[in-house]
Design a protein around this motif. Structure first.
Motif, mmCIF file in Angstrom:
data_model
loop_
_atom_site.group_PDB
_atom_site.id
_atom_site.type_symbol
_atom_site.label_atom_id
_atom_site.label_comp_id
_atom_site.label_asym_id
_atom_site.label_seq_id
_atom_site.Cartn_x
_atom_site.Cartn_y
_atom_site.Cartn_z
ATOM 1 N N THR A 134 0.878 -1.100 -0.022
ATOM 2 C CA THR A 134 -0.152 -0.103 -0.011
ATOM 3 C C THR A 134 0.914 1.301 -0.072
ATOM 4 O O THR A 134 2.270 1.121 0.284
ATOM 5 C CB THR A 134 -0.719 0.126 1.167
ATOM 6 O OG1 THR A 134 -0.126 -0.102 2.528
ATOM 7 C CG2 THR A 134 -1.756 -1.188 1.318
ATOM 8 N N ASN A 135 0.250 2.338 -0.279
ATOM 9 C CA ASN A 135 1.157 3.755 -0.101
ATOM 10 C C ASN A 135 2.208 3.795 -1.062
ATOM 11 O O ASN A 135 3.213 4.292 -0.723
ATOM 12 C CB ASN A 135 1.304 3.980 1.208
ATOM 13 C CG ASN A 135 1.391 5.324 1.438
ATOM 14 O OD1 ASN A 135 0.892 6.321 0.981
ATOM 15 N ND2 ASN A 135 2.729 5.866 2.076
ATOM 16 N N TYR B 69 -6.054 1.377 -3.625
ATOM 17 C CA TYR B 69 -5.651 1.416 -2.476
ATOM 18 C C TYR B 69 -4.483 0.359 -1.923
ATOM 19 O O TYR B 69 -3.941 0.777 -0.924
ATOM 20 C CB TYR B 69 -6.855 1.382 -1.446
ATOM 21 C CG TYR B 69 -7.344 2.848 -1.357
ATOM 22 C CD1 TYR B 69 -7.838 3.461 -0.137
ATOM 23 C CD2 TYR B 69 -8.571 3.116 -2.295
ATOM 24 C CE1 TYR B 69 -8.334 4.608 -0.026
ATOM 25 C CE2 TYR B 69 -9.013 4.458 -2.241
ATOM 26 C CZ TYR B 69 -9.124 5.102 -1.028
ATOM 27 O OH TYR B 69 -9.876 6.178 -0.793
ATOM 28 N N ALA B 70 -4.467 -0.449 -2.711
ATOM 29 C CA ALA B 70 -3.591 -1.763 -2.469
ATOM 30 C C ALA B 70 -3.255 -2.370 -3.495
ATOM 31 O O ALA B 70 -3.777 -2.427 -4.740
ATOM 32 C CB ALA B 70 -4.243 -2.390 -1.179
ATOM 33 N N GLY C 182 -3.746 0.513 4.305
ATOM 34 C CA GLY C 182 -4.620 1.046 3.347
ATOM 35 C C GLY C 182 -5.924 0.131 3.057
ATOM 36 O O GLY C 182 -7.004 0.655 2.619
ATOM 37 N N VAL C 183 -5.493 -1.264 3.404
ATOM 38 C CA VAL C 183 -6.713 -2.031 3.092
ATOM 39 C C VAL C 183 -7.839 -2.023 4.196
ATOM 40 O O VAL C 183 -9.080 -1.754 3.764
ATOM 41 C CB VAL C 183 -6.244 -3.658 3.205
ATOM 42 C CG1 VAL C 183 -7.587 -4.607 3.217
ATOM 43 C CG2 VAL C 183 -5.126 -4.086 2.186
ATOM 44 N N ALA C 184 -7.643 -1.409 5.295
ATOM 45 C CA ALA C 184 -8.421 -1.313 6.315
ATOM 46 C C ALA C 184 -9.090 0.139 5.935
ATOM 47 O O ALA C 184 -10.454 0.234 6.289
ATOM 48 C CB ALA C 184 -7.933 -1.150 7.657
ATOM 49 N N GLU C 185 -8.485 1.114 5.242
ATOM 50 C CA GLU C 185 -9.183 2.624 4.996
ATOM 51 C C GLU C 185 -10.101 2.146 3.916
ATOM 52 O O GLU C 185 -11.257 2.737 3.963
ATOM 53 C CB GLU C 185 -7.788 3.151 4.518
ATOM 54 C CG GLU C 185 -7.073 3.751 5.627
ATOM 55 C CD GLU C 185 -6.367 4.774 5.152
ATOM 56 O OE1 GLU C 185 -6.301 5.562 4.111
ATOM 57 O OE2 GLU C 185 -4.764 4.876 5.719
ATOM 58 N N SER D 163 -15.674 1.766 2.294
ATOM 59 C CA SER D 163 -16.730 1.050 1.331
ATOM 60 C C SER D 163 -17.979 0.889 2.056
ATOM 61 O O SER D 163 -19.185 0.943 1.435
ATOM 62 C CB SER D 163 -16.255 -0.283 1.104
ATOM 63 O OG SER D 163 -15.998 -1.290 2.112
ATOM 64 N N GLN D 164 -17.874 1.083 3.386
ATOM 65 C CA GLN D 164 -19.199 0.930 4.192
ATOM 66 C C GLN D 164 -19.640 2.064 4.651
ATOM 67 O O GLN D 164 -20.802 2.459 4.460
ATOM 68 C CB GLN D 164 -18.949 0.038 5.527
ATOM 69 C CG GLN D 164 -18.256 -1.414 5.500
ATOM 70 C CD GLN D 164 -19.358 -2.315 4.920
ATOM 71 O OE1 GLN D 164 -20.468 -2.120 5.248
ATOM 72 N NE2 GLN D 164 -18.973 -3.116 3.864
ATOM 73 N N LYS D 165 -19.034 3.182 4.587
ATOM 74 C CA LYS D 165 -19.566 4.556 5.226
ATOM 75 C C LYS D 165 -19.233 5.575 4.224
ATOM 76 O O LYS D 165 -20.224 6.642 4.549
ATOM 77 C CB LYS D 165 -18.333 4.845 6.352
ATOM 78 C CG LYS D 165 -18.396 3.907 7.645
ATOM 79 C CD LYS D 165 -17.469 4.488 8.858
ATOM 80 C CE LYS D 165 -17.557 3.529 10.032
ATOM 81 N NZ LYS D 165 -16.855 4.024 11.039
ATOM 82 N N ASN D 166 -18.381 5.645 3.139
ATOM 83 C CA ASN D 166 -18.272 6.466 2.218
ATOM 84 C C ASN D 166 -17.681 6.198 0.837
ATOM 85 O O ASN D 166 -16.706 6.762 0.530
ATOM 86 C CB ASN D 166 -17.538 7.673 2.932
ATOM 87 C CG ASN D 166 -17.679 9.287 2.080
ATOM 88 O OD1 ASN D 166 -18.468 9.345 1.086
ATOM 89 N ND2 ASN D 166 -16.700 10.095 2.480
#
Length: 293
Positions: free
Chosen positions: A53-54, A84-85, A120-123, A128-131
């Motif tokens: 990531t990044n 993102y990854a 980045g995976v967590a982000e 994907s759930q919230k925004n």
């Protein structure tokens, strides 16, 4: 513990061979994207695989076949991961190792990604759930640079064909999911020096790179996907096939009834496990490569 040990082994293997096989690609500095903290390489429990990531500096990791098996064909591989990854093993290095055994030089492309912090995976999972709209916003900022990295990768392979032991007229581009979006971005924006000789989008993310009219000299293409793709990418893959077919370009489509999204080199005991063999069959039939023992 098993995942930790696997991650340590992967990191060790990468560190021992990475430097001699790694090429930094030239790139332009973005005006609207900034990274900090360097690339992260770790095992993602969320995706159950090794990821990068990044990524802020594009690189190629080169896998050369044995000289006696070298067919002269090359494939640039762009792993997926939503920008993102990078799913770096099942859609990257494992693909490269398989191709290498078939006499094909493989170049794993780490293209630039959305800047992220430690995970980045967590982000992307949280967004994907919230925004989910935020994902599209951030991807839209970085994907032009990811595509530029893909074009630079082709330029590198072609200009260094002799050193790499490849035919400059047999350089293909294969990408998975978001890497498939990069693949199609390459297909829609190349010039003579960085035109790919064949394309292999695997469950391409056509929301990130919508299907367009192909260029007049578009190369042969093989599309791989599954009807039950959880992200609904089967429809875009069919549209992509039709866009090539309607212009009478050489194109093939393997649409598996089952396989889901992100199967890559994962073994699911399904026909989709053999997708890379179907690619190889296609490449031989197209004269892109030749069989090796």
């Amino acid at each position: 513990m098993r995942k930790f040990i696997s991650a340590v082994i992967i990191v060790f293997m990468m560190s021992s061979s990475y430097a001699q096989n790694l090429v930094n690609l030239p790139f332009e500095k973005p005006e609207n994207v900034e990274w900090s903290g360097g690339m992260k390489n770790y095992f993602s429990d969320i995706w159950d695989t090794q990821v990068n990531t990044n990524v802020s500096t594009p690189t190629l990791e080169i896998y050369k076949p044995a000289p006696e098996n070298n067919t002269g064909t090359a494939v640039i591989i762009a792993p997926g991961g939503g920008l993102y990854a990078l799913s770096i093993t099942s859609e990257g290095t494992e693909v490269a190792q398989w191709l290498k055994k078939k006499g094909i030089t493989a170049l794993v492309l780490r293209y630039r990604l959305v800047p992220t912090a430690e995970d980045g995976v967590a982000e992307i999972s949280e967004l994907s759930q919230k925004n989910p709209a935020k994902i599209g916003e951030e991807v839209g900022k970085v994907i032009p640079y990811s595509i530029s990295d893909g074009l630079r990768a082709i330029e590198y392979a072609r200009s260094n064909a002799e050193d790499l032991g490849i035919d400059p007229k047999k350089i293909g581009f294969m990408g998975f999911s978001a890497g498939g979006a990069v693949t199609m971005g390459v297909a829609y924006s190349y010039i003579k020096s960085n035109r790919p000789d064949f394309l292999v989008p695997v469950y391409p993310w056509t929301d990130a790179m919508p299907v367009q009219k192909p260029k007049p000299d578009s190369p042969p293409m093989l599309i791989i996907c599954a009807s039950d793709d959880e992200l609904g990418l089967a429809t875009g893959s069919i549209d992509l096939y039709n866009s090539w077919y309607n212009e009478k370009f050489s194109v093939g489509l393997h649409m598996y009834s089952k396989g889901g999204h992100g199967f890559g080199m994962r073994q699911k005991d399904l026909p989709s496990d053999k997708w890379i063999e179907r690619f190889y069959d296609w490449s031989v039939s197209q004269g892109i490569t030749v069989p090796v023992n």
